[in-house]
Design an enzyme around this catalytic site. Structure first.
Site, short mmCIF file in Angstrom:
data_model
loop_
_atom_site.label_atom_id
_atom_site.label_comp_id
_atom_site.label_asym_id
_atom_site.label_seq_id
_atom_site.Cartn_x
_atom_site.Cartn_y
_atom_site.Cartn_z
N ASP A 1 -10.08 -5.10 -3.92
CA ASP A 1 -9.52 -4.08 -3.01
C ASP A 1 -10.44 -2.85 -2.99
O ASP A 1 -10.57 -2.17 -4.01
CB ASP A 1 -8.12 -3.69 -3.48
CG ASP A 1 -7.36 -2.85 -2.45
OD1 ASP A 1 -8.02 -2.12 -1.69
OD2 ASP A 1 -6.12 -2.92 -2.43
N HIS B 1 -7.90 -5.48 0.47
CA HIS B 1 -6.67 -4.72 0.71
C HIS B 1 -5.84 -5.46 1.75
O HIS B 1 -5.75 -5.06 2.92
CB HIS B 1 -7.02 -3.30 1.18
CG HIS B 1 -5.87 -2.34 1.10
ND1 HIS B 1 -5.24 -2.01 -0.09
CD2 HIS B 1 -5.21 -1.63 2.06
CE1 HIS B 1 -4.27 -1.15 0.14
NE2 HIS B 1 -4.23 -0.91 1.44
N SER C 1 0.83 -1.20 0.00
CA SER C 1 0.00 0.00 0.00
C SER C 1 0.87 1.26 0.00
O SER C 1 1.68 1.45 -0.91
CB SER C 1 -0.97 -0.04 1.19
OG SER C 1 -1.98 0.95 1.08
#
Length: 229
Positions: free
Chosen positions: A174, A208, A119
């Site tokens: 995600d 995610h 991320s």
């Protein structure tokens, strides 16, 4: 490490099982620490590789209503056209380059170091790899995007890492960093680097986060880029 990260705890380190001849430096996501990823790498470790998972400094994050949390740089928004914390991204990148330099001083050449992250950490790893003159062994970019993407001219193909191997992974489900961000990023990377060295993998139903299949893909990539010597 330098700048405002002097008060940050020392990285979580998973030592090599035998003499370390290569290293992975992996950057966690927003609000996290390096400990979880150090534990994750313990499950896929390669004996001659040292795994270094630094912790981001605590700082206010605009996206989270100004609350302070571990963050490599400020995130103002998650839209593709959102304003970016250019100064913060560049400072964080310099700190990571200093960490790479430290490992080189410890005896591991930069081309035997894979840089990666998840991320926000993955975003920083890509930006750092594309702006450093340290020739890296590769990049693992998970569920992320390329920050300051419009600041990279075609001339970036002359950088030290224009032939670098990149494993980019993204969950198709995600909700935070949509897979579209990953698709846009891989297209940009194929312009800036040798496209045949860019691998983009997506995982159905993965949100995610990471999944076992992704972790095995990371293990295989690291073993290929950092073979025993």
């Amino acid at each position: 490490m330098c700048g405002n990260s002097m008060s940050v705890p020392l990285p979580a380190i998973l030592p090599a099982a035998r003499k370390a001849t290569a290293a992975v430096i992996f950057l966690h996501g927003l609000g996290d620490t390096g400990h979880g990823w150090a534990e994750a790498f313990a499950g896929i470790r390669t004996p001659h590789v040292k795994y270094i998972c630094p912790h981001a400094p605590i700082k206010p994050v605009t996206l989270n209503m100004g609350m302070s949390m571990p963050s490599w740089f400020d995130i103002i928004g998650l839209q593709t056209d959102a304003e970016e914390d250019e100064a913060g991204i560049k400072q964080a990148s310099e700190n990571i380059k200093a960490l790479i330099d430290q490992e080189v001083k410890n005896g591991i050449p930069s081309h035997r170091i894979v840089l990666g992250g998840f991320s926000q950490g993955g975003a920083l790893s890509l930006y750092t790899a594309l702006t450093t003159q340290q020739k890296l062994g590769g990049v693992v970019a998970l569920s992320c995007w390329l920050p300051l993407r419009n600041s990279f001219p075609q001339a970036s193909r002359n950088s030290a890492n224009n032939e670098m191997h990149v494993l980019q992974c993204h969950g198709e489900a995600d909700p935070l960093v949509p897979v579209m961000f990953g698709c846009l990023t891989v297209e940009k990377l194929k312009i800036l680097c040798n496209p045949s060295n860019i691998i983009f993998k997506t995982y159905p139903r993965m949100p995610h986060s990471a999944c076992p299949e992704e972790m095995m893909d990371i293990k295989q990539f690291i073993e290929k880029q950092l073979p025993p010597i």
